[in-house]
Enzyme design. Structure first.
Site: not given
Length: 336
Positions: A241-242
């Site tokens: 989720d980066e």
């Protein structure tokens, strides 16, 4: 003895490119293939030299001289366009009242086939031109197959290259692509900003609604980031989720802060998945290449990462500039 009509019928089968002329040089009959070269101008009854121009031998310029070349060869061409070149073999008629000139295209056969849309039916079955046409057709088919294969291979290579730098879930660039862009910008001395964005509460979406909902949220987040950036900017998913956004030529911290705030505000809006709301937010950290004397990709990523975690430390759903950490006395290990 075979009369002229019977002879013409026989020649049409054996030599479809014959021309029969009388002693005055008038065309008595012409084979179907020769006539096909001038479909709108019937040759029968016309003067041979009105249609054909004698090229070689140069000494042959009249019908008597032409008819005297028993067994001789001549080179000729049409007077009008297309001025197709032809070869002819002279065979005097038995009664001496004219001759049969059997024509062929010679090395101009490929041009003739193209210009007149000729097929194998236009040639004698024993004519070597037929085999040449088959060879040409086979070569054309092989070349077309080769071109088609090359196009498919090139397409596959381009697709493979694109996949190698693309995150397949979101369609964004991946970490490899990000490294390539950073390397190019640093080597070219271009100014840029690097924004590191992390989705807050993403794990709770996965745990509560499953991975399909998590994938949906990642795809929606990717769409929002693309909508809030320019075509020249690079948006990459570098982890679960980066995300990293590289802003080429943009180092104005005020503008970058505005972009970060828009991203945060849009990402905190609930995303509906199969009727269930997916609530996330985003923490953002930004570093500028101009903040380092000799920018280094790892150093810039570390700086943006430190700013990101400072934003998380302050309560998440925030944006922090690396310059604020510097002013507060913080230094990355590589810049101390």
């Amino acid at each position: 003895m075979m009369d002229t009509a019977d002879l013409s019928t026989l020649l049409e089968t054996l030599c479809p490119m014959f021309v029969m002329v009388d002693s005055a040089g008038e065309i008595v009959n012409a084979g179907p293939t020769v006539q096909k070269l001038r479909p709108d101008e019937p040759m029968k009854g016309r003067a041979f030299l009105d249609i054909f121009e004698l090229v070689r031998p140069r000494t042959v310029t009249t019908i008597p001289a032409l008819l005297s070349l028993a067994g001789g060869k001549v080179h000729l061409r049409f007077h009008d366009e297309p001025r197709t070149a032809l070869k002819g073999l002279i065979a005097p008629l038995p009664d001496g009242d004219g001759a049969i000139i059997n024509l062929s295209f010679g090395i101009s056969i490929l041009d003739a086939v193209r210009d007149y849309a000729l097929t194998s039916a236009d040639f004698s079955g024993t004519d070597l031109a037929i085999e040449l046409l088959y060879l040409v057709e086979a070569k054309s088919a092989a070349m077309e197959a080769s071109r088609s294969l090359n196009l498919r291979l090139q397409g596959a290579m381009l697709a493979a290259e694109e996949q190698a730098v693309t995150d397949m879930l979101t369609g964004l660039k991946n970490r490899r692509a990000m490294d390539m862009v950073l390397g190019h910008l640093i080597s070219s001395g271009s100014a840029f900003a690097l924004m590191h964005l992390d989705l807050d509460f993403f794990k709770s979406v996965n745990d509560r609604l499953g991975h399909a909902a998590g994938d949906f949220v990642l795809q929606q987040a990717a769409r929002i980031m693309e909508e809030e950036t320019r075509n020249d900017d690079t948006v990459a998913r570098i982890g679960g989720d980066e995300f990293v956004i590289i802003f080429k030529g943009l180092v104005d911290e005020g503008v970058l802060s505005d972009i970060a705030v828009r991203l945060i505000n849009r990402l905190r809006q609930p995303m509906m998945f199969q009727g269930a709301p997916c609530q996330i937010s985003a923490s953002v950290g930004t570093a500028l290449s101009t903040q380092f004397k000799t920018p280094d990709a790892a150093e810039l990523l570390n700086a943006a990462d430190q700013a990101l975690y400072e934003a998380k430390r302050q309560g998440r759903s925030r944006h922090c500039l690396y310059s604020a950490l510097v002013e507060a006395g913080f230094r990355t290990a590589s810049s101390q």
